[in-house]
Design an enzyme around this catalytic site. Structure first.
Site, PDB file in Angstrom:
ATOM      1  N   ALA A 129       1.746 -29.019 -44.266  1.00  0.00           N
ATOM      2  CA  ALA A 129       1.222 -27.722 -44.702  1.00  0.00           C
ATOM      3  C   ALA A 129       0.735 -26.919 -43.501  1.00  0.00           C
ATOM      4  O   ALA A 129      -0.336 -27.195 -42.945  1.00  0.00           O
ATOM      5  CB  ALA A 129       0.092 -27.934 -45.703  1.00  0.00           C
ATOM      6  N   GLU A 132       0.064 -20.220 -44.429  1.00  0.00           N
ATOM      7  CA  GLU A 132      -1.097 -19.714 -45.177  1.00  0.00           C
ATOM      8  C   GLU A 132      -0.790 -18.303 -45.678  1.00  0.00           C
ATOM      9  O   GLU A 132       0.150 -17.672 -45.173  1.00  0.00           O
ATOM     10  CB  GLU A 132      -2.324 -19.659 -44.247  1.00  0.00           C
ATOM     11  N   GLY A 136       2.386 -17.020 -41.403  1.00  0.00           N
ATOM     12  CA  GLY A 136       3.671 -17.681 -41.675  1.00  0.00           C
ATOM     13  C   GLY A 136       4.417 -17.877 -40.380  1.00  0.00           C
ATOM     14  O   GLY A 136       4.261 -18.894 -39.693  1.00  0.00           O
ATOM     15  N   SER A 137       5.164 -16.869 -39.988  1.00  0.00           N
ATOM     16  CA  SER A 137       5.956 -16.965 -38.750  1.00  0.00           C
ATOM     17  C   SER A 137       5.055 -17.217 -37.541  1.00  0.00           C
ATOM     18  O   SER A 137       5.398 -17.990 -36.656  1.00  0.00           O
ATOM     19  CB  SER A 137       6.724 -15.656 -38.536  1.00  0.00           C
ATOM     20  N   ARG A 254      15.257 -28.205 -36.675  1.00  0.00           N
ATOM     21  CA  ARG A 254      16.066 -26.989 -36.913  1.00  0.00           C
ATOM     22  C   ARG A 254      17.565 -27.299 -36.993  1.00  0.00           C
ATOM     23  O   ARG A 254      18.242 -26.774 -37.893  1.00  0.00           O
ATOM     24  CB  ARG A 254      15.750 -25.918 -35.854  1.00  0.00           C
ATOM     25  N   LEU A 352      35.638 -15.720 -55.699  1.00  0.00           N
ATOM     26  CA  LEU A 352      35.847 -16.458 -56.962  1.00  0.00           C
ATOM     27  C   LEU A 352      35.857 -15.532 -58.185  1.00  0.00           C
ATOM     28  O   LEU A 352      36.205 -15.966 -59.290  1.00  0.00           O
ATOM     29  CB  LEU A 352      34.745 -17.519 -57.143  1.00  0.00           C
ATOM     30  N   GLY A 353      35.422 -14.308 -57.998  1.00  0.00           N
ATOM     31  CA  GLY A 353      35.391 -13.383 -59.141  1.00  0.00           C
ATOM     32  C   GLY A 353      34.405 -13.887 -60.192  1.00  0.00           C
ATOM     33  O   GLY A 353      33.329 -14.398 -59.854  1.00  0.00           O
ATOM     34  N   GLU A 377      11.181 -23.246 -41.687  1.00  0.00           N
ATOM     35  CA  GLU A 377      11.229 -23.749 -40.297  1.00  0.00           C
ATOM     36  C   GLU A 377      11.609 -22.644 -39.314  1.00  0.00           C
ATOM     37  O   GLU A 377      12.308 -22.877 -38.331  1.00  0.00           O
ATOM     38  CB  GLU A 377      12.142 -24.967 -40.199  1.00  0.00           C
TER      39      GLU A 377
HETATM   40  C1  LIG Z   1      10.948 -22.929 -50.511  1.00  0.00           C
HETATM   41  C2  LIG Z   1      10.037 -22.885 -49.321  1.00  0.00           C
HETATM   42  C3  LIG Z   1       9.594 -24.065 -48.753  1.00  0.00           C
HETATM   43  C4  LIG Z   1       8.708 -24.041 -47.677  1.00  0.00           C
HETATM   44  N1  LIG Z   1       8.210 -25.224 -47.191  1.00  0.00           N
HETATM   45  C5  LIG Z   1       7.201 -25.189 -46.275  1.00  0.00           C
HETATM   46  C6  LIG Z   1       6.502 -26.391 -45.894  1.00  0.00           C
HETATM   47  O1  LIG Z   1       6.830 -27.504 -46.338  1.00  0.00           O
HETATM   48  N2  LIG Z   1       5.443 -26.279 -45.056  1.00  0.00           N
HETATM   49  C7  LIG Z   1       5.038 -25.071 -44.549  1.00  0.00           C
HETATM   50  O2  LIG Z   1       4.065 -25.041 -43.810  1.00  0.00           O
HETATM   51  N3  LIG Z   1       5.693 -23.922 -44.864  1.00  0.00           N
HETATM   52  C8  LIG Z   1       6.753 -23.954 -45.726  1.00  0.00           C
HETATM   53  N4  LIG Z   1       7.380 -22.790 -46.086  1.00  0.00           N
HETATM   54  C9  LIG Z   1       6.963 -21.518 -45.511  1.00  0.00           C
HETATM   55  C10 LIG Z   1       7.984 -20.947 -44.524  1.00  0.00           C
HETATM   56  O3  LIG Z   1       8.060 -21.730 -43.382  1.00  0.00           O
HETATM   57  C11 LIG Z   1       7.569 -19.489 -44.277  1.00  0.00           C
HETATM   58  O4  LIG Z   1       7.818 -18.762 -45.465  1.00  0.00           O
HETATM   59  C12 LIG Z   1       8.295 -18.878 -43.117  1.00  0.00           C
HETATM   60  O5  LIG Z   1       7.877 -19.477 -41.921  1.00  0.00           O
HETATM   61  C13 LIG Z   1       8.066 -17.370 -43.010  1.00  0.00           C
HETATM   62  O6  LIG Z   1       6.718 -17.074 -43.059  1.00  0.00           O
HETATM   63  P1  LIG Z   1       6.160 -15.967 -44.067  1.00  0.00           P
HETATM   64  O7  LIG Z   1       6.723 -16.275 -45.398  1.00  0.00           O
HETATM   65  O8  LIG Z   1       4.694 -15.864 -43.944  1.00  0.00           O
HETATM   66  O9  LIG Z   1       6.835 -14.612 -43.575  1.00  0.00           O
HETATM   67  P2  LIG Z   1       6.289 -13.613 -42.471  1.00  0.00           P
HETATM   68  O10 LIG Z   1       5.927 -14.347 -41.226  1.00  0.00           O
HETATM   69  O11 LIG Z   1       5.244 -12.757 -43.085  1.00  0.00           O
HETATM   70  O12 LIG Z   1       7.586 -12.767 -42.190  1.00  0.00           O
HETATM   71  C14 LIG Z   1       8.038 -11.739 -43.071  1.00  0.00           C
HETATM   72  C15 LIG Z   1       9.285 -11.118 -42.431  1.00  0.00           C
HETATM   73  O13 LIG Z   1       8.960 -10.569 -41.130  1.00  0.00           O
HETATM   74  C16 LIG Z   1       9.782 -11.153 -40.115  1.00  0.00           C
HETATM   75  N5  LIG Z   1       8.993 -11.317 -38.899  1.00  0.00           N
HETATM   76  C17 LIG Z   1       7.781 -11.902 -38.774  1.00  0.00           C
HETATM   77  N6  LIG Z   1       7.381 -11.884 -37.477  1.00  0.00           N
HETATM   78  C18 LIG Z   1       8.372 -11.279 -36.776  1.00  0.00           C
HETATM   79  C19 LIG Z   1       8.569 -10.977 -35.400  1.00  0.00           C
HETATM   80  N7  LIG Z   1       7.650 -11.277 -34.467  1.00  0.00           N
HETATM   81  N8  LIG Z   1       9.715 -10.365 -35.038  1.00  0.00           N
HETATM   82  C20 LIG Z   1      10.667 -10.040 -35.955  1.00  0.00           C
HETATM   83  N9  LIG Z   1      10.543 -10.314 -37.284  1.00  0.00           N
HETATM   84  C21 LIG Z   1       9.402 -10.929 -37.684  1.00  0.00           C
HETATM   85  C22 LIG Z   1      10.211 -12.486 -40.699  1.00  0.00           C
HETATM   86  O14 LIG Z   1      11.418 -12.926 -40.101  1.00  0.00           O
HETATM   87  C23 LIG Z   1      10.384 -12.157 -42.165  1.00  0.00           C
HETATM   88  O15 LIG Z   1      11.638 -11.575 -42.380  1.00  0.00           O
HETATM   89  C24 LIG Z   1       8.302 -22.797 -47.126  1.00  0.00           C
HETATM   90  C25 LIG Z   1       8.782 -21.599 -47.687  1.00  0.00           C
HETATM   91  C26 LIG Z   1       9.615 -21.629 -48.770  1.00  0.00           C
HETATM   92  C27 LIG Z   1      10.053 -20.311 -49.370  1.00  0.00           C
END
Ligand SMILES: Cc1cc2nc3c(=O)[nH]c(=O)nc-3n(C[C@H](O)[C@H](O)[C@H](O)COP(=O)(O)OP(=O)(O)OC[C@H]3O[C@@H](n4cnc5c(N)ncnc54)[C@H](O)[C@@H]3O)c2cc1C
Length: 400
Positions: A129, A132, A136-137, A254, A352-353, A377
């Protein structure tokens, strides 16, 4: 030099997991797409049977393994893992992510746990985990806190989108022990299910990989033993070494996510080809390029993309096996496979239509399943950022 010819051991593994994909995963793929949140009990037969393969768990301590053997006889563990992962992705990605005991948290435990921690938690199904609501990113910006109080850490915060949230037995939680220290203050902690103050708040309803459960945890004054901290408790201010070390796990995982994408894309292409040929559109690789129809041309372009996805994935995994720094290649593989996997599965539905939209076939499901592989990831955009930093030799501070 990279050798891409698969030795007998790799072909055997590929064949064995292809059998799992076809005979175990495919028959129940639709059932658990519809019965979201229900545990696929058919997967119990795989508990403990996967060695270094399966789920999102990367090869343990794998770099260089197999290198001392002649290349014709053996591949390294990363290569074997991505070959197996592609087969299971070809079967069903959601089910693959639900194999008992193969969570991403298991990788962290295998990589940095002490002997006592391995004894205590090594056999438990561990989720990871990090994400939050406000982080995210940019995983270095997490705000979940861990404060030492006597012999216990007290954790507070919220974690969202955790894979295997319901089914796992323990969760590796990222939290900061010193918010003023930035990335240097981020540590990971093992929290057992059932610990007071640790609550699974909700499970997500998702577009794809519905066989895999994804949930939110809330930590409220959650007390865990001091010895549940993974790795060192020391905070070296202004040093990001520890954080960078943890992020290196992703250089192994990755390519695995890329391999899942390769598997889903292959499944979609195979069905599309079968149906195109049944419909009288015979694919002929010897025909003059000026003489091919538009559907055929589209198909060849998708196939070429799959080949490129696979070659990048193999390269990244091969480098990891040979102890070469592969951060650039791991991100290239994931960026290409994530983007082209969604493109291929979507285009296959077009080719595939009506069959591409019908629930009689799995094509529409593969289109939904593939999207996440370009998100978790590290999203495609984040992979491009990592690639640019590597190519331009810029730090994360210099290129955001
Ligand atoms: C089904 C599923 C399973 C998951 N499993 C896990 C897990 O086991 N553990 C865990 O910790 N997380 C997990 N995640 C979370 C996942 O890793 C995050 O959703 C992902 O890292 C993106 O973070 P965010 O959703 O906060 O998007 P954000 O970081 O808010 O990004 C939103 C958009 O902005 C873009 N963006 C953000 N920063 C930049 C930048 N600097 N430059 C250009 N573009 C940018 C992103 O590419 C994205 O398109 C999971 C998510 C899903 C949907």
């Amino acid at each position: 030099m990279i050798g891409l010819e698969l030795p007998k051991s790799a072909l055997q593994l590929k064949s064995m997991l292809n059998n799992v994909a076809i005979n175990l995963f495919r028959p129940i793929a639709r059932k658990y797409d519809e019965a979201e949140h229900e545990y696929p009990k058919e997967l119990d037969v795989m508990r403990g049977a996967m060695g270094g393969l399966g789920g999102r768990r990367p090869p343990e301590d794998s770099a260089g393994k197999g290198k001392d053997k002649p290349e014709s006889e053996s591949l390294g563990t990363n290569m074997m893992t991505i070959i197996g992962t592609e087969e299971m992705g070809y079967g069903d990605t959601g089910l693959m992510l639900s194999i008992p005991g193969r969570g991403l948290g298991n990788a962290a435990i295998a990589a940095v746990a002490t002997e006592e921690q391995k004894q205590k938690f090594g056999d438990k199904w561990a989720a990871m985990a990090i994400t939050e609501p406000e982080s995210g990113s940019d995983s270095g910006s997490i705000t979940t806190t861990a404060v030492l109080d006597g012999d216990e850490w007290v954790l507070n915060g919220e974690k969202i989108f955790v894979t295997c949230a319901d089914r796992c037995e323990v969760v590796v939680i990222w939290a900061t022990v010193d918010p003023s220290a930035g990335k240097a203050g981020i540590k990971s902690f093992i929290v057992e299910k059932g610990t007071p103050g640790f609550k699974l708040e909700k499970l997500e309803y998702k577009l794809g990989i519905r066989a895999s459960d994804t949930g939110t945890f809330v930590l409220k004054d959650c007390r865990i033993p001091k010895e549940n901290l993974l790795g060192s408790a020391e905070v070296k201010k202004r040093s990001t070494e520890g954080f960078k070390g943890v992020m290196k796990t992703f250089d192994n995982t990755r390519p695995m996510v890329a391999a899942m994408s390769n598997g889903v894309a292959r499944a979609a292409l195979e069905l599309t080809r079968e149906k195109m040929e049944e419909g009288g559109c015979k694919l002929d690789y010897h025909r003059n390029i000026n003489n091919i129809g538009s559907m055929e041309k589209e198909y060849y372009m998708l196939e070429a993309n799959l080949e490129a996805m696979r070659l990048l994935t193999y390269k990244a995994a091969w480098m990891a096996d040979n102890k070469e720094f592969n951060s650039l290649e791991a991100s290239m593989a994931k960026a290409k496979a994530g983007r082209c996997g969604t493109l291929i599965t979507q285009k296959c539905c077009e080719l595939l239509g009506p069959l591409g939209i019908s629930q009689k076939y799995l094509a529409e499901k593969w289109m939904r399943d593939s999207k996440i592989l370009d998100i978790f990831e590290g999203t495609g955009q984040i992979q491009h950022l990592i690639i640019a930093r590597n190519v331009l030799k810029l730090s994360s501070k210099e290129l955001r």
